[in-house]
Motif scaffolding. Structure first.
Motif, PDB file in Angstrom:
ATOM      1  N   GLU A  39      -2.267  12.946  -6.523  1.00  0.00           N
ATOM      2  CA  GLU A  39      -1.189  12.958  -5.577  1.00  0.00           C
ATOM      3  C   GLU A  39      -0.131  13.687  -6.655  1.00  0.00           C
ATOM      4  N   PRO A  40       0.399  14.829  -5.915  1.00  0.00           N
ATOM      5  CA  PRO A  40       1.276  15.521  -6.532  1.00  0.00           C
ATOM      6  C   PRO A  40       2.553  14.998  -7.332  1.00  0.00           C
ATOM      7  N   SER A  41       3.063  14.210  -6.706  1.00  0.00           N
ATOM      8  CA  SER A  41       4.109  13.537  -7.145  1.00  0.00           C
ATOM      9  C   SER A  41       4.007  12.644  -8.402  1.00  0.00           C
ATOM     10  N   LEU A  42       2.616  12.648  -8.609  1.00  0.00           N
ATOM     11  CA  LEU A  42       2.457  11.880  -9.833  1.00  0.00           C
ATOM     12  C   LEU A  42       2.249  12.646 -11.126  1.00  0.00           C
ATOM     13  N   VAL A  74       3.427   8.069   0.463  1.00  0.00           N
ATOM     14  CA  VAL A  74       2.780   9.468   0.779  1.00  0.00           C
ATOM     15  C   VAL A  74       2.418   9.736   2.129  1.00  0.00           C
ATOM     16  N   GLY A  75       3.166  10.961   2.565  1.00  0.00           N
ATOM     17  CA  GLY A  75       3.042  11.452   4.191  1.00  0.00           C
ATOM     18  C   GLY A  75       3.767  10.600   4.694  1.00  0.00           C
ATOM     19  N   GLU A  76       3.491  10.049   6.176  1.00  0.00           N
ATOM     20  CA  GLU A  76       4.389   9.110   7.097  1.00  0.00           C
ATOM     21  C   GLU A  76       4.682   7.910   6.515  1.00  0.00           C
ATOM     22  N   ASN A  77       5.883   7.658   5.935  1.00  0.00           N
ATOM     23  CA  ASN A  77       5.878   6.348   5.429  1.00  0.00           C
ATOM     24  C   ASN A  77       6.018   4.885   6.210  1.00  0.00           C
ATOM     25  N   ALA A 107      -2.991   0.161   0.898  1.00  0.00           N
ATOM     26  CA  ALA A 107      -3.679   0.474  -0.222  1.00  0.00           C
ATOM     27  C   ALA A 107      -3.928   1.882  -0.159  1.00  0.00           C
ATOM     28  N   MET A 108      -4.015   2.662  -1.238  1.00  0.00           N
ATOM     29  CA  MET A 108      -4.338   4.135  -1.145  1.00  0.00           C
ATOM     30  C   MET A 108      -4.828   4.698  -2.443  1.00  0.00           C
ATOM     31  N   VAL A 109      -5.840   5.659  -2.508  1.00  0.00           N
ATOM     32  CA  VAL A 109      -6.398   6.251  -3.588  1.00  0.00           C
ATOM     33  C   VAL A 109      -5.413   7.413  -3.910  1.00  0.00           C
ATOM     34  N   VAL A 110      -4.821   7.281  -5.053  1.00  0.00           N
ATOM     35  CA  VAL A 110      -3.596   8.408  -5.385  1.00  0.00           C
ATOM     36  C   VAL A 110      -4.336   9.396  -6.610  1.00  0.00           C
ATOM     37  N   GLY A 111      -5.360   9.142  -7.096  1.00  0.00           N
ATOM     38  CA  GLY A 111      -5.985  10.102  -8.199  1.00  0.00           C
ATOM     39  C   GLY A 111      -7.387   9.814  -8.433  1.00  0.00           C
ATOM     40  N   ASN A 156      12.005   7.558  -6.239  1.00  0.00           N
ATOM     41  CA  ASN A 156      11.419   6.112  -5.695  1.00  0.00           C
ATOM     42  C   ASN A 156      10.183   6.398  -4.634  1.00  0.00           C
ATOM     43  N   THR A 157       9.856   7.714  -4.415  1.00  0.00           N
ATOM     44  CA  THR A 157       8.801   7.833  -3.311  1.00  0.00           C
ATOM     45  C   THR A 157       7.652   8.159  -3.982  1.00  0.00           C
ATOM     46  N   ARG A 158       7.173   7.719  -5.374  1.00  0.00           N
ATOM     47  CA  ARG A 158       6.004   7.938  -5.841  1.00  0.00           C
ATOM     48  C   ARG A 158       5.180   6.800  -5.404  1.00  0.00           C
ATOM     49  N   PRO A 159       3.706   6.740  -5.482  1.00  0.00           N
ATOM     50  CA  PRO A 159       3.075   5.849  -5.148  1.00  0.00           C
ATOM     51  C   PRO A 159       2.593   5.222  -6.254  1.00  0.00           C
TER      52      PRO A 159
END
Lengths: 99, 99, 99, 99, 99
Positions: free
Chosen positions: D16-19, A66-69, A75-79, D69-72
C-alpha cells in the motif's frame, strides 16, 4: 500486523453494495517460524497477492483506511512480503520460493 | 472477516432504542476447512441470510459502517457466500448445498 | 455481539469523572448452548438488566456509541434477551425462567 | 499495551503506497515474567528499536495515532523499555543487558 | 472492561513524544473469581492506582478518550475498584484488604 499465506478465495455476490468489486482472499496466519496457525482471515486484497504468497494483513479499523473508509471491512492485505528475518537469519525470501 | 454459518436468531425487545428493527442472527464461526469452531457471534443482518447459509461477518467498528454508524453494533453479516476455494479446490459452493 | 448472563456488579468511586453515574455489571459470557464460558466482561448498563438475566453485550468502540461517546467504556449491555433459538429450537426464553 | 522483544524485520516492497518508508519489526510478545509468548506482531517502528530490545507495542486504532493516521497500520512500537518492575522487584533493566 | 490487579510499573524514556508524562502500570488480569489470569496489560494510569489494588481497565480506542485522544495508548486504568459482588456475595472489598 500479521504474516499470512494466501490459501484461497471467497466469492459473495449477494453482499453489502459498498463491497462490490472487492476481492476477498482466504489467508492462513503463520507463526514467527513460518508454520501455519489454526487461524485464518478473509481479507480484502488491494495489492494483487497470488496463491501461496506471504502477505502482511492489517485488521480492525486499520483495514478501512484505504479507499472508501466506510466499507464494512475488518481485514486487508496491505503488502506482499519479500523477506522475513528472525535473529538475523532469513526465515523467508519470496525469490527463494521460485528457484 | 470471518466465515460463519447461520445457526439461529436472538430476539431482544428491551434494548437500546437505536437497535429497533435490527435483526440479530446467531452465527457459528467456521474454520478454513468449513468445520464449526467453538466460537459464535450475534450479528446484525443486512443481507437477509437464511438458516444454515454460509456468510461473511465483519467485526469491530467495521460493523457500524452500514446504515446509522452510531448504533452499538460490533458484528454484522455483510455477505452471503457463494463459494469458498482453498488450494484451488472448491471447499463450499452454495448451489451444491441444494442439489 | 455476545450473549452473557448478569452475575454481579462492580463499584468504583475513585474513577474517571466521565464515568460517574455509570452502573457496571459483571457479565459471564455464554456459549451457543447457553453454558458459561471462562470469560467475563465488566460492562456499562443502559437497559437496567437484572441478576441472572441473559443480555446482549457490545464491545470495542461500539460500546461508546450510546450517550457521551467520549467515555472510556469498551463494553456495554445493549439489550435484555427474550429468546435465543438455535437450529429452530428455543434454547432460552426469558419467560420460561420465571415459571 | 504489550511488552515485546524485537526478533527481526519484515520487508515488503509491493505494498500500500502510504506504507512506503515505514520500517516493520517482527516482535515476540513476552509474558509478565519476561518469557516469550507464542504470539508475535509485525509492528511499524517509530522509535528506532534494535534487535533484542524490549519495547512497548500499541495495537488497534491506537497504532494509527502517530504520523498520518490514515495508514493501514494496526500495531506500532511506541517506546523502548528501560525497566519493568513486578512486585517491587526489577524484572528487566535495559542497562543490565549490556553489562 | 476487565478487572485487574496492579503488579508493577514499566518505564520507557525513549518513546513517542506524546506519551511523555504518562505513567505505565503493569496489570495482571483477574478472572471472575478474583484469581490471576495468564494475561497482563501495560496500561496508562490516570487515577493514581497503587500496588496490589484492583482496578478497572479499558482497552482499544476507549483508552484514548481521556486527555489528548491522539496518543497511541490502547489500555487505560479508568477506576480503582471498591467492591466486586458475584451472585449477591462480595467477592472483593477494597477496605477488607487493609484490616
Amino acid at each position: 500486523m500479521q504474516i499470512a499465506k494466501v490459501r484461497g478465495t471467497v466469492v459473495s455476490t449477494h453482499k453489502e453494495p459498498s463491497l462490490r468489486g472487492v476481492k476477498f482472499l482466504l489467508l492462513q496466519l503463520l507463526d514467527e517460524e513460518g508454520q501455519p496457525l489454526p487461524q485464518y482471515e478473509v481479507a480484502a486484497d488491494i495489492v494483487g497477492a497470488g496463491m501461496d504468497e506471504w502477505v502482511l494483513v492489517s485488521r480492525g479499523s486499520a483495514a478501512r483506511q484505504v479507499g472508501e473508509n466506510t466499507r464494512p471491512i475488518d481485514a486487508m492485505v496491505v503488502g506482499i512480503i519479500d523477506t522475513v528475518s528472525v535473529d538475523n537469519q532469513v526465515l523467508y525470501g519470496k525469490k527463494d520460493q521460485y528457484r
